[in-house]
Design a protein around this motif. Structure first.
Motif, PDB file in Angstrom:
ATOM      1  N   LEU A  68      37.935  32.375  37.988  1.00 39.75           N
ATOM      2  CA  LEU A  68      38.134  31.587  39.429  1.00 39.75           C
ATOM      3  C   LEU A  68      39.468  30.897  39.411  1.00 39.75           C
ATOM      4  CD1 LEU A  68      36.591  30.996  41.879  1.00 39.75           C
ATOM      5  CD2 LEU A  68      35.580  28.804  40.953  1.00 39.75           C
ATOM      6  N   SER A  69      39.800  30.269  38.175  1.00 39.69           N
ATOM      7  CA  SER A  69      41.225  29.803  37.781  1.00 39.69           C
ATOM      8  C   SER A  69      42.278  30.664  37.903  1.00 39.69           C
ATOM      9  CB  SER A  69      41.094  29.130  36.331  1.00 39.69           C
ATOM     10  OG  SER A  69      42.555  28.426  35.959  1.00 39.69           O
ATOM     11  N   TRP A  70      42.088  31.954  37.574  1.00 41.40           N
ATOM     12  CA  TRP A  70      43.026  32.849  37.713  1.00 41.40           C
ATOM     13  C   TRP A  70      43.083  33.427  39.100  1.00 41.40           C
ATOM     14  CZ3 TRP A  70      43.100  38.042  40.025  1.00 41.40           C
ATOM     15  CH2 TRP A  70      44.231  38.652  39.572  1.00 41.40           C
ATOM     16  N   MET A  71      42.132  33.492  40.042  1.00 40.41           N
ATOM     17  CA  MET A  71      42.044  33.701  41.492  1.00 40.41           C
ATOM     18  C   MET A  71      42.900  32.581  41.815  1.00 40.41           C
ATOM     19  SD  MET A  71      40.607  36.634  41.549  1.00 40.41           S
ATOM     20  CE  MET A  71      40.056  36.506  43.326  1.00 40.41           C
ATOM     21  N   VAL A  72      42.617  31.196  41.719  1.00 42.94           N
ATOM     22  CA  VAL A  72      43.230  30.322  42.469  1.00 42.94           C
ATOM     23  C   VAL A  72      44.834  30.318  42.069  1.00 42.94           C
ATOM     24  CG1 VAL A  72      43.595  27.639  42.492  1.00 42.94           C
ATOM     25  CG2 VAL A  72      41.231  28.840  42.294  1.00 42.94           C
ATOM     26  N   GLY A  73      45.078  30.528  40.604  1.00 38.83           N
ATOM     27  CA  GLY A  73      46.479  30.557  40.369  1.00 38.83           C
ATOM     28  C   GLY A  73      47.300  31.681  41.117  1.00 38.83           C
ATOM     29  N   ASN A  74      46.530  32.984  41.207  1.00 39.06           N
ATOM     30  CA  ASN A  74      47.272  34.162  41.711  1.00 39.06           C
ATOM     31  C   ASN A  74      47.184  34.634  43.126  1.00 39.06           C
ATOM     32  OD1 ASN A  74      48.748  35.641  39.087  1.00 39.06           O
ATOM     33  ND2 ASN A  74      46.601  34.754  38.277  1.00 39.06           N
ATOM     34  N   LEU A  75      46.293  33.774  43.820  1.00 37.94           N
ATOM     35  CA  LEU A  75      46.135  34.202  45.115  1.00 37.94           C
ATOM     36  C   LEU A  75      46.823  33.295  46.180  1.00 37.94           C
ATOM     37  CD1 LEU A  75      42.578  35.735  45.401  1.00 37.94           C
ATOM     38  CD2 LEU A  75      44.666  36.995  44.526  1.00 37.94           C
ATOM     39  N   LYS A  76      47.975  32.995  45.799  1.00 33.49           N
ATOM     40  CA  LYS A  76      48.893  32.209  46.875  1.00 33.49           C
ATOM     41  C   LYS A  76      49.886  33.030  47.474  1.00 33.49           C
ATOM     42  CE  LYS A  76      48.460  28.334  43.568  1.00 33.49           C
ATOM     43  NZ  LYS A  76      49.189  27.318  42.654  1.00 33.49           N
ATOM     44  N   GLY A  77      50.134  32.702  48.642  1.00 29.54           N
ATOM     45  CA  GLY A  77      50.893  33.378  49.505  1.00 29.54           C
ATOM     46  C   GLY A  77      50.455  34.353  50.443  1.00 29.54           C
ATOM     47  N   LYS A  78      51.378  35.042  51.326  1.00 27.88           N
ATOM     48  CA  LYS A  78      50.782  35.932  52.119  1.00 27.88           C
ATOM     49  C   LYS A  78      51.207  37.316  52.014  1.00 27.88           C
ATOM     50  CE  LYS A  78      50.170  32.198  55.420  1.00 27.88           C
ATOM     51  NZ  LYS A  78      50.496  31.954  56.910  1.00 27.88           N
ATOM     52  N   THR A  79      51.244  37.740  50.675  1.00 25.71           N
ATOM     53  CA  THR A  79      51.710  39.236  50.467  1.00 25.71           C
ATOM     54  C   THR A  79      50.806  39.954  50.703  1.00 25.71           C
ATOM     55  OG1 THR A  79      51.201  39.121  48.016  1.00 25.71           O
ATOM     56  CG2 THR A  79      53.557  38.318  48.613  1.00 25.71           C
ATOM     57  N   PHE A  80      50.955  41.302  50.751  1.00 25.82           N
ATOM     58  CA  PHE A  80      50.103  42.331  51.129  1.00 25.82           C
ATOM     59  C   PHE A  80      48.942  42.496  49.798  1.00 25.82           C
ATOM     60  CE2 PHE A  80      48.816  46.963  52.002  1.00 25.82           C
ATOM     61  CZ  PHE A  80      47.977  46.710  52.992  1.00 25.82           C
ATOM     62  N   ARG A  81      49.581  42.571  48.669  1.00 24.39           N
ATOM     63  CA  ARG A  81      48.759  42.365  47.462  1.00 24.39           C
ATOM     64  C   ARG A  81      47.717  41.153  47.404  1.00 24.39           C
ATOM     65  NH1 ARG A  81      49.780  44.867  42.677  1.00 24.39           N
ATOM     66  NH2 ARG A  81      51.906  45.124  43.477  1.00 24.39           N
ATOM     67  N   VAL A  82      48.225  40.099  47.941  1.00 25.03           N
ATOM     68  CA  VAL A  82      47.406  38.978  47.998  1.00 25.03           C
ATOM     69  C   VAL A  82      46.281  38.965  48.874  1.00 25.03           C
ATOM     70  CG1 VAL A  82      47.462  36.366  48.122  1.00 25.03           C
ATOM     71  CG2 VAL A  82      48.982  37.315  46.856  1.00 25.03           C
ATOM     72  N   ARG A  83      46.808  39.504  50.056  1.00 29.54           N
ATOM     73  CA  ARG A  83      45.575  39.710  51.136  1.00 29.54           C
ATOM     74  C   ARG A  83      44.499  40.795  50.713  1.00 29.54           C
ATOM     75  NH1 ARG A  83      47.320  40.799  57.147  1.00 29.54           N
ATOM     76  NH2 ARG A  83      47.643  38.692  57.215  1.00 29.54           N
ATOM     77  N   ILE A  84      44.904  41.997  49.990  1.00 29.61           N
ATOM     78  CA  ILE A  84      43.878  42.967  49.603  1.00 29.61           C
ATOM     79  C   ILE A  84      43.279  42.130  48.424  1.00 29.61           C
ATOM     80  CG2 ILE A  84      43.736  44.952  48.054  1.00 29.61           C
ATOM     81  CD1 ILE A  84      46.159  46.048  49.734  1.00 29.61           C
ATOM     82  N   LEU A  85      43.574  41.415  47.516  1.00 29.95           N
ATOM     83  CA  LEU A  85      43.029  40.794  46.515  1.00 29.95           C
ATOM     84  C   LEU A  85      41.779  39.561  46.973  1.00 29.95           C
ATOM     85  CD1 LEU A  85      45.549  40.444  43.575  1.00 29.95           C
ATOM     86  CD2 LEU A  85      43.328  41.430  43.390  1.00 29.95           C
ATOM     87  N   LYS A  86      42.363  39.093  48.080  1.00 31.95           N
ATOM     88  CA  LYS A  86      41.246  38.039  48.685  1.00 31.95           C
ATOM     89  C   LYS A  86      40.143  38.626  49.151  1.00 31.95           C
ATOM     90  CE  LYS A  86      44.687  34.234  49.462  1.00 31.95           C
ATOM     91  NZ  LYS A  86      45.407  33.449  50.627  1.00 31.95           N
ATOM     92  N   LEU A  87      40.437  39.806  49.829  1.00 25.82           N
ATOM     93  CA  LEU A  87      39.565  40.526  50.615  1.00 25.82           C
ATOM     94  C   LEU A  87      38.406  41.339  49.405  1.00 25.82           C
ATOM     95  CD1 LEU A  87      41.323  42.076  53.554  1.00 25.82           C
ATOM     96  CD2 LEU A  87      39.658  40.386  53.881  1.00 25.82           C
ATOM     97  N   ALA A  88      39.306  41.881  48.436  1.00 23.66           N
ATOM     98  CA  ALA A  88      38.456  42.511  47.358  1.00 23.66           C
ATOM     99  C   ALA A  88      37.523  41.314  46.667  1.00 23.66           C
ATOM    100  CB  ALA A  88      39.340  43.123  46.535  1.00 23.66           C
ATOM    101  N   TRP A  89      38.184  40.124  46.231  1.00 17.89           N
ATOM    102  CA  TRP A  89      37.202  39.314  45.721  1.00 17.89           C
ATOM    103  C   TRP A  89      36.041  38.839  46.494  1.00 17.89           C
ATOM    104  CZ3 TRP A  89      35.995  37.251  41.214  1.00 17.89           C
ATOM    105  CH2 TRP A  89      35.436  35.998  41.302  1.00 17.89           C
TER     106      TRP A  89
END
Length: 149
Positions: A68-89
């Protein structure tokens, strides 16, 4: 509900006084808890590591809190990768919980490959309903891995 630890996992049910076998339904070992089910369970670890590799990233987190800490630290911003990771999570949480329930209530189990396929389909469906980013060299890898062409 998963983040707040309100899911009716077997360890929570036993704390409420219900007589249940507390073994994890997905892997059959240890006590079924949110932490076990979504982080420490080998089945869930396999699914999540596959999802991360589809995104071209890695996470060494082994516990729920670390992940969860990794997710909070790495899922910032609006890049395509971040969008996919949020949906994937969110899809990961949903489909692991669904797999647990299928095993518990229906006696049906799926492989980790099937769960990854369901996650990919859910992510694709959501991305298609949104406006997709244009394909460029930076996100071509993601389009190929998530079969977005």
């Amino acid at each position: 509900m998963a983040i707040l630890d309100w899911l009716p996992t077997k360890d929570r049910l036993s704390r409420f006084g219900l007589a249940v076998d507390v073994a994890c339904l997905v892997c059959g070992s240890d006590s079924e808890s949110r932490d076990r089910l979504f982080a420490a369970c080998p089945f869930a670890m396999d699914v999540w590591n596959t999802v991360l590799s589809l995104c071209g990233t890695r996470c060494a987190a082994l516990t729920w809190d670390q992940r969860l800490s990794w997710m909070v630290g790495n899922l910032k911003g609006k890049t395509f990768r971040v969008r996919i990771l949020k949906l994937a999570w969110t899809s990961f949480l949903y489909y692991i919980w669904e797999e647990r329930n299928y095993r518990y209530f229906r006696g049906i189990s799926s492989s980790s490959e099937v769960i990854v396929k369901r996650i990919k389909e859910a992510v694709k469906a959501k991305l298609y309903s949104l406006s997709l980013h244009r394909v460029d060299d930076g996100n071509r890898f993601l389009y190929i891995n998530w079969e977005l062409f």
